[in-house]
Design an enzyme around this catalytic site. Structure first.
Site, PDB file in Angstrom:
ATOM      1  N   LYS A  68      63.273 -14.907  55.733  1.00 13.17           N
ATOM      2  CA  LYS A  68      63.500 -14.295  56.943  1.00 13.17           C
ATOM      3  C   LYS A  68      64.820 -14.697  57.534  1.00 13.17           C
ATOM      4  O   LYS A  68      65.594 -14.108  58.142  1.00 13.17           O
ATOM      5  CB  LYS A  68      62.338 -14.393  57.964  1.00 13.17           C
TER       6      LYS A  68
ATOM      7  N   LYS B  71      57.318  -4.020  45.473  1.00 15.93           N
ATOM      8  CA  LYS B  71      56.020  -3.362  46.231  1.00 15.93           C
ATOM      9  C   LYS B  71      56.301  -2.408  47.143  1.00 15.93           C
ATOM     10  O   LYS B  71      57.341  -2.434  47.621  1.00 15.93           O
ATOM     11  CB  LYS B  71      55.580  -4.891  47.154  1.00 15.93           C
TER      12      LYS B  71
ATOM     13  N   LYS C 299      57.440  -0.298  53.765  1.00 16.91           N
ATOM     14  CA  LYS C 299      58.092   0.692  54.747  1.00 16.91           C
ATOM     15  C   LYS C 299      59.537   0.663  54.698  1.00 16.91           C
ATOM     16  O   LYS C 299      60.221   1.885  55.051  1.00 16.91           O
ATOM     17  CB  LYS C 299      57.741   0.470  56.169  1.00 16.91           C
TER      18      LYS C 299
END
Ligand code: TRP
Length: 332
Positions: A114, A196, A199
């Protein structure tokens, strides 16, 4: 009292729930609440480690609660609540910060990941996120924490923190086991089947609130494979696109891979893709309709999350008192 084992899981209301969330973990929860004493919470405190739009966050949190209820989490049978409604999470989080090492947090793969994606905002919360997660867990003293593979390292550090704390103060915190679901289907993106479903690739992602026509469009455009056999067959290595559709169809209809292969034998992909779309439309229809109904009944939803916070708060408060006492904080 209650001899059921306890299970707890948190889900960030940072994006709209999609088919991957549903066919992976969520679908198994209604069964789990029969077997375990379950706590499910909307991890809103966790979402602000990356910037959120306040109105969106509020809306998503409420929608997510409605979607959980709609997909079978009966609030009479489990505890559904919002993380920020139970202040003890943040309070224990602070305490555990002082029992977590800088070095061990630096090794968290999700932090490294991240931090590289949000290099403009590598805030301290992003770094100490696993500590808050450890507090979320330990404050309820659960036996199991159902998580996806990506969260396994966070459950491991939670166990390490608990063991370290117990090593100093005695048996205060129960050390939980991760619970990686056996049957959790891993659903891939419809237009990029190597990744995967997520969104961040909205065209390849079927959201739980998508209208039937949008679902059908996404399935009709789904990437299949460029092999010449054009045959419906489950072979994830060779045929990632078709195999993903087979897996979705199997999960939506309860049919086995063999049954599906013979159902579409000799038919190519032209019939198969809309059939998968229709099966998904029918699987999601009752959830979407019930979610819409619940969202129109704000008073009911409010009563659910208030009661949840009340119940969760009692358990959490008890653990926090115990920890404070062990630490030597003067009782109020
Ligand atoms: N970190 C988890 C995720 O991103 C969400 C989470 C927060 C969680 N607290 C938790 C999961 C406690 C399980 C237990 O998916």
């Amino acid at each position: 009292m209650n001899e059921k084992k306890t299970m707890l899981s948190g889900i960030q209301p940072s994006g709209d729930l999609h088919l991957g969330n549903y066919l992976g973990p969520m679908r198994h929860w209604p069964g789990m609440i029969e077997t375990y004493d379950c706590f499910f919470f909307m991890a809103d405190l966790h979402t602000i480690t990356v910037r959120q739009d306040p109105a969106q966050l509020r809306k998503r949190t409420l929608t997510q609660i409605a979607q959980y209820i709609a997909s079978g989490l009966d609030p009479e049978k489990c505890t559904l609540f919002v993380q920020s409604h139970v202040p003890a999470h943040a309070q224990l989080g602070w305490v555990l910060n002082c029992y977590t090492m800088f070095g061990e947090l630096s090794r968290m793969t999700q932090f490294k990941d991240k931090a590289s994606k949000h290099s403009e905002n590598i805030n301290a919360g992003l770094f100490t996120y696993p500590v808050l997660m450890a507090a979320d867990i330990l404050i309820y003293q659960p036996d199991y924490v159902p998580v996806g593979e990506d969260q396994r390292q966070h459950v491991e550090i939670c166990r390490d923190i608990a063991e370290r704390f117990n090593g100093i103060y005695g048996d205060v915190l129960r050390v939980p086991e991760p619970y990686i679901a056996k049957v959790g289907a891993r659903i891939m993106s419809l237009n990029a089947p190597e990744t995967k479903m997520s969104k961040s690739l909205p065209e390849g992602c079927v959201f739980l609130m998508d209208k039937p026509e949008d679902i059908m469009r996404k399935f009709k455009r789904a990437v299949t494979d460029s092999d010449t056999e054009r045959c419906v067959r489950y072979a994830p290595g060779e045929k990632p696109g078709v195999s993903n559709l087979v897996q979705i169809y199997a999960a939506a209809t309860g049919k086995s891979f063999e049954e599906i292969e013979s159902e579409f034998a000799g038919q190519g992909y032209g019939k198969f893709k809309p059939a998968v779309g229709e099966a998904v439309v029918e699987t999601l229809r009752p959830i979407r309709e019930e979610t819409e109904r619940l969202l129109a009944d704000k008073a009911y939803l409010e009563s659910v999350y208030r009661a949840g916070a009340e119940k969760a708060g009692c358990v959490a408060e008890k653990t926090l008192r115990k920890v404070y006492k062990k630490l030597g904080f003067l009782a109020r």
